[in-house]
Design an enzyme around this catalytic site. Structure first.
Site, PDB file in Angstrom:
ATOM      1  CG  ASP A  98       0.221   9.249   0.477  1.00 34.43           C
ATOM      2  OD1 ASP A  98       0.195   8.060   0.841  1.00 34.43           O
ATOM      3  OD2 ASP A  98      -0.497  10.130   0.983  1.00 34.43           O
ATOM      4  CG  HIS A 151      -2.014  -1.041   1.114  1.00 30.84           C
ATOM      5  ND1 HIS A 151      -3.312  -0.760   0.800  1.00 30.84           N
ATOM      6  CD2 HIS A 151      -1.970  -2.389   1.254  1.00 30.84           C
ATOM      7  CE1 HIS A 151      -4.034  -1.867   0.773  1.00 30.84           C
ATOM      8  NE2 HIS A 151      -3.235  -2.888   1.053  1.00 30.84           N
TER       9      HIS A 151
HETATM   10  O1  F6P Z   1      -0.382   1.776   4.076  1.00 28.40           O
HETATM   11  C1  F6P Z   1      -0.494   2.588   5.185  1.00 28.40           C
HETATM   12  C2  F6P Z   1      -1.447   2.082   6.234  1.00 28.40           C
HETATM   13  O2  F6P Z   1      -1.134   0.796   6.680  1.00 28.40           O
HETATM   14  C3  F6P Z   1      -2.885   2.132   5.736  1.00 28.40           C
HETATM   15  O3  F6P Z   1      -3.312   0.947   5.157  1.00 28.40           O
HETATM   16  C4  F6P Z   1      -3.662   2.536   6.950  1.00 28.40           C
HETATM   17  O4  F6P Z   1      -4.695   3.400   6.638  1.00 28.40           O
HETATM   18  C5  F6P Z   1      -2.682   3.284   7.780  1.00 28.40           C
HETATM   19  O5  F6P Z   1      -1.401   2.957   7.338  1.00 28.40           O
HETATM   20  C6  F6P Z   1      -2.941   3.015   9.247  1.00 28.40           C
HETATM   21  O6  F6P Z   1      -1.810   2.950  10.022  1.00 28.40           O
HETATM   22  P1  F6P Z   1      -1.778   2.178  11.403  1.00 28.40           P
HETATM   23  O7  F6P Z   1      -2.298   0.788  11.157  1.00 28.40           O
HETATM   24  O8  F6P Z   1      -0.345   2.190  11.780  1.00 28.40           O
HETATM   25  O9  F6P Z   1      -2.648   2.933  12.340  1.00 28.40           O
END
Ligand code: F6P
Length: 464
Positions: free
Chosen positions: A364, A156
């Site tokens: 990003d 992602h």
């Molecule tokens: O890819 C980044 C990501 O893992 C997203 O899928 C998600 O929205 C965000 O980070 C959330 O971060 P965390 O799980 O660390 O709160």
């Protein structure tokens, strides 16, 4: 259709309340509902003595299986290697990356443990789809345990340029692990190119055409699958959001002033301090906007135990305070800075009433706020998207006003241009962007990835 097993760091267990599930969670749930299967990952809890076995929640035809982490694992795997090493490195922030052997060992340990706990739940015909940077070694761990199923991976985040990836002491092991998958998906061409570059120039791998490559004795498919949003749902919600009390309050308070909006997790990759500085420059350079335009920045706190995230929070509080102190008036504040999240339905309404969407990350993977802002607009009177060229979304949304977020002057000019843009041009740009948003909707992304994964020959490509 074969069963699907989804593996991700966070799992949207239905008991946690469906209202909280984001678009991606909804899409993955739908995929699981179609084929039946398992969603496996971390419970989101760190405890003193985690249970050895996963907690199972049955919601037929889907089984949710989650594991708690010990405090040490949480520290080393999640706060440590995932979010203090891989996250900054993948976002080109070598200056913030910590290379700590203990965290790396914790990262591998959690991947091994998770793979061992999933192993007994897997059936021979299951297709397995693993998500994101927390779980890169997951497939190689499953392979070690004798799992020969099709396994796909979707990253992602961005995949960094070779020279940046090489700074990671464990780059080879991670790249080898990526090649244990049958399909590896990236957000944009940039990421795929960077991965191929590394495979060819550092590992003497081979690009075979048709997005296939050979490296570390394996053949796999590495391809671009830009992630999207639930376009129709978003449009519908935005159109109805005006009835919400929070939104009515906001519109009443705005009067005839204009609003610009930024919505981001509080993360240094999102370029929020740079955005505030560019907004300050905009007020200086185009003073007629003083008293008339505000920037509403919504930034819920994220990964608050990681020191770099605490620092960015302090920096933003001071910057917003400074700008508001210098330019604010009794009845007007240039920046409205809110450290809290809002339900997605409310956000769509905010997007619709804000004349400019300011999405200016320094780096990003995709940035779905950009797509959500576009989908939420009133087709008759759309707002303008100011978008960083370093967001994956810029590849598709090239009808936005593309900016370099490091160049405050450039962003300040774009903000001014966005405000002054005639309706006809706003509509033209919006229509072009909507076509692209439809092309890569969340459903299409998911179906594309899964159909490619399901087409992998039994035993993998090398066996074909
Ligand atoms: O890819 C980044 C990501 O893992 C997203 O899928 C998600 O929205 C965000 O980070 C959330 O971060 P965390 O799980 O660390 O709160």
């Amino acid at each position: 259709m074969s069963r699907l097993v989804v593996v991700s760091n966070r799992v949207a267990v239905p008991d946690d309340g469906p209202a909280r599930a984001g678009g991606l969670a909804v899409a993955l749930r739908e995929a699981l509902q179609e084929s039946g299967g398992i969603w496996f990952g971390w419970s989101g809890k760190s405890v003193a003595r985690p249970s050895e076995e996963p907690t199972i929640t049955e919601a037929p035809p889907v089984t949710y299986a989650t594991l708690d982490l010990s405090r040490r694992d949480h520290q080393e795997y999640y706060n440590g290697f995932a979010n203090r090493t891989l996250w900054p490195l993948f976002h080109y922030r070598l200056d913030l990356a910590e290379f700590n052997r203990q965290d790396y060992a914790g990262y591998l340990r959690v991947n091994t443990h998770f793979a061992e706990k999933l192993r007994p739940l897997i059936r021979e015909s299951d297709d397995i789809w693993v998500h994101d940077y927390h779980l890169i070694p997951f497939a190689s761990e499953l392979r070690r345990l004798g799992v020969g199923n099709r396994i796909g991976f979707f990253l992602h985040t961005p995949f960094p340029a070779m020279e940046v990836f090489l700074a990671l002491p464990s780059h080879e092991r991670l790249a080898r692990s990526l090649c244990a998958y049958d399909v590896v998906g990236f957000q944009s061409m940039n990421d795929l190119r960077a991965f191929q570059d590394y495979i060819v120039h550092e590992q003497r791998g081979e690009i075979l055409g048709d997005n296939m490559l050979r490296a570390f004795g394996r053949t796999l498919r590495a391809e671009v699958y830009p992630i999207g949003i639930e376009v129709e749902t978003m449009q519908r919600t935005a159109a109805h959001a005006m009835q919400e009390s929070q939104l009515r309050r906001l519109v009443k308070h705005m009067g005839d002033r204009q609003l610009m909006i930024g919505v981001d997790r509080l993360d240094y990759s999102k370029g929020i301090p740079e955005r505030f500085r560019a907004f300050e420059r905009f007020l200086q350079k185009y003073p007629a906007n003083q008293g008339r335009v505000s920037l509403m920045q919504i930034a819920p706190v994220s990964r608050g135990e990681v020191p770099e995230y605490r620092n960015i929070r302090a920096e933003l509080e001071s910057l917003a305070g400074h700008i508001n102190g210098v330019y604010g008036e009794l009845d007007w504040m240039p920046i409205r800075y809110l450290n809290k999240g809002f339900p997605r339905d409310t956000l769509t309404g905010f997007y619709r009433v804000c004349r400019v969407g300011v999405v200016t990350p320094l780096r990003d993977g995709m940035n779905l706020v950009a797509k959500e802002y576009v989908a939420s607009q009133n087709p008759h009177e759309p707002g303008v998207l100011v978008l960083s060229r370093f967001a994956g979304a810029a590849r598709e949304l090239d009808a936005a006003l593309l900016v370099n977020p490091f160049d405050h002057e450039n962003v300040a000019d774009a903000l001014n241009r966005a405000l002054a843009m005639p309706l006809e041009e706003r509509r033209e740009r919006w229509e072009a962007m909507m076509l692209r948003v439809h092309d890569s909707s969340l459903d299409k992304w998911r179906e594309r990835f899964l159909s490619v994964l399901r087409a992998v020959p039994e035993g993998g490509y090398a066996a074909a």
